[in-house]
Write an enzyme that holds these catalytic residues in place. Structure first.
Site, PDB file in Angstrom:
ATOM      1  N   MET A   1       0.837  -1.189   0.000  1.00  0.00           N
ATOM      2  CA  MET A   1       0.000   0.000   0.000  1.00  0.00           C
ATOM      3  C   MET A   1       0.868   1.233   0.000  1.00  0.00           C
ATOM      4  SD  MET A   1      -1.394  -0.143   3.895  1.00  0.00           S
ATOM      5  CE  MET A   1      -0.252  -0.227   5.245  1.00  0.00           C
TER       6      MET A   1
ATOM      7  N   TRP B   1       7.624   3.631   7.028  1.00  0.00           N
ATOM      8  CA  TRP B   1       6.218   3.292   7.238  1.00  0.00           C
ATOM      9  C   TRP B   1       5.595   2.493   6.103  1.00  0.00           C
ATOM     10  CZ3 TRP B   1       1.389   4.321   5.111  1.00  0.00           C
ATOM     11  CH2 TRP B   1       0.294   3.978   5.924  1.00  0.00           C
ATOM     12  N   ASP B   2       6.168   2.527   4.907  1.00  0.00           N
ATOM     13  CA  ASP B   2       5.520   1.839   3.790  1.00  0.00           C
ATOM     14  C   ASP B   2       6.535   1.095   2.931  1.00  0.00           C
ATOM     15  OD1 ASP B   2       3.277   1.087   2.314  1.00  0.00           O
ATOM     16  OD2 ASP B   2       3.502   2.740   0.903  1.00  0.00           O
ATOM     17  N   LEU B   3       7.500   0.439   3.567  1.00  0.00           N
ATOM     18  CA  LEU B   3       8.547  -0.221   2.801  1.00  0.00           C
ATOM     19  C   LEU B   3       8.123  -1.641   2.432  1.00  0.00           C
ATOM     20  CD1 LEU B   3      11.216   0.565   1.585  1.00  0.00           C
ATOM     21  CD2 LEU B   3      12.355  -0.657   3.416  1.00  0.00           C
TER      22      LEU B   3
END
Length: 284
Positions: free
Chosen positions: A1, A183-185
């Site tokens: 995401m 946070w979005d790796l």
């Protein structure tokens, strides 16, 4: 995401106009078509001195507002380098990476998990600079939103899971951490580069505990038989306390479900891989 709220398609023309404006403002030459993400447009460009780069335009929200700050703090250590930025609009000029070679294309998921673990270890080694969102505030917000979410959650099993996630959050919320988190790796947010094998892109930064970073790597390219191995590999790579990392990952599962319920996108719990990761970690 990439972000939980997609940019409306009607906003694309505004982003395109802004990209055109910054081509002139920064004396850039477009090298190819716009590459559309969920919440941004990226355009391959060449700077006036011949440097290949990428122009990124986006609509500012709380998730991407600190992107330039994070990239400046990392200064290329595991992440794409920031060459220039315009704070009022959030427009970024980035070093050019190979958009045709994402980590998601790597067929060996074990190797891909090891790459993510190594990158996360480098990124979270940096203390968070001032001014970013803080995990402690996010944790308090989740706790406050939980009662309404439980009333909205139709599936009894998922309600039990969310209560367990909230209990795990309660065990660690008083020490939310101070590291700089991406946070979005996930695998799609890592690209091959000329100066390093792999570099992270598109951070949605916040200050907090590195244990909050693990869910994307567990849920992306989901394999139910591989959840425990991935979790163990990531916690080892980051040197994390396993129980704290488990609790923060369950908190992340809760965060995702809260968004889904609040936005009317809950769907069937059995089809949600993040809930599946939560159930697997609850059983560890």
């Amino acid at each position: 995401m990439v972000t939980h709220v997609p940019t409306p398609p009607s906003d694309r023309p505004a982003l395109t106009r802004r990209a055109d404006r910054f081509l002139t403002h920064w004396s850039l030459r477009a090298d190819g078509p716009h590459l559309s993400g969920i919440a941004a447009l990226v355009l391959p460009v060449t700077a006036a001195d011949g440097t290949p780069a990428a122009l990124k335009v986006q609509h500012l929200d709380e998730e991407c507002a600190g992107e330039a700050t994070a990239l400046l703090t990392w200064a290329g250590d595991g992440a794409v380098r920031l060459l220039a930025h315009d704070p009022p609009t959030g427009t970024l000029l980035l070093e050019r990476l190979d958009e045709h070679r994402p980590l998601s294309a790597l067929p060996d998921t074990r190797e891909a998990v090891d790459v993510l673990g190594a990158l996360l270890a480098r990124l979270t080694a940096h203390p968070a600079p001032p001014g970013l969102r803080r995990l402690g505030d996010i944790a308090r917000g989740m706790t406050a939103r939980l009662p309404r979410a439980l009333r909205a959650e139709a599936d009894p099993g998922t309600r039990r899971l969310l209560r367990d996630c909230a209990a795990a959050l309660g065990e660690v919320a008083d020490e939310p951490g101070d590291r700089l988190l991406h946070w979005d790796l996930h695998y799609g947010n890592v690209l091959a580069a000329a100066r390093a094998p792999w570099l992270a892109i598109d951070p949605k930064p916040l200050a907090g505990d590195p244990g909050f970073e693990l869910l994307p790597a567990l849920a992306n390219r989901y394999d139910p038989s591989d959840t425990r191995r991935r979790f163990d590999a990531l916690t080892a790579a980051l040197g994390l306390d396993r129980e704290r990392a488990r609790a923060w990952t369950l908190a992340r599962v809760l965060q995702n479900r809260l968004w889904q319920l609040e936005e009317g996108r809950a769907g069937r719990p059995r089809d949600d891989v993040r809930l599946a990761v939560g159930r697997a970690l609850r059983a560890l």
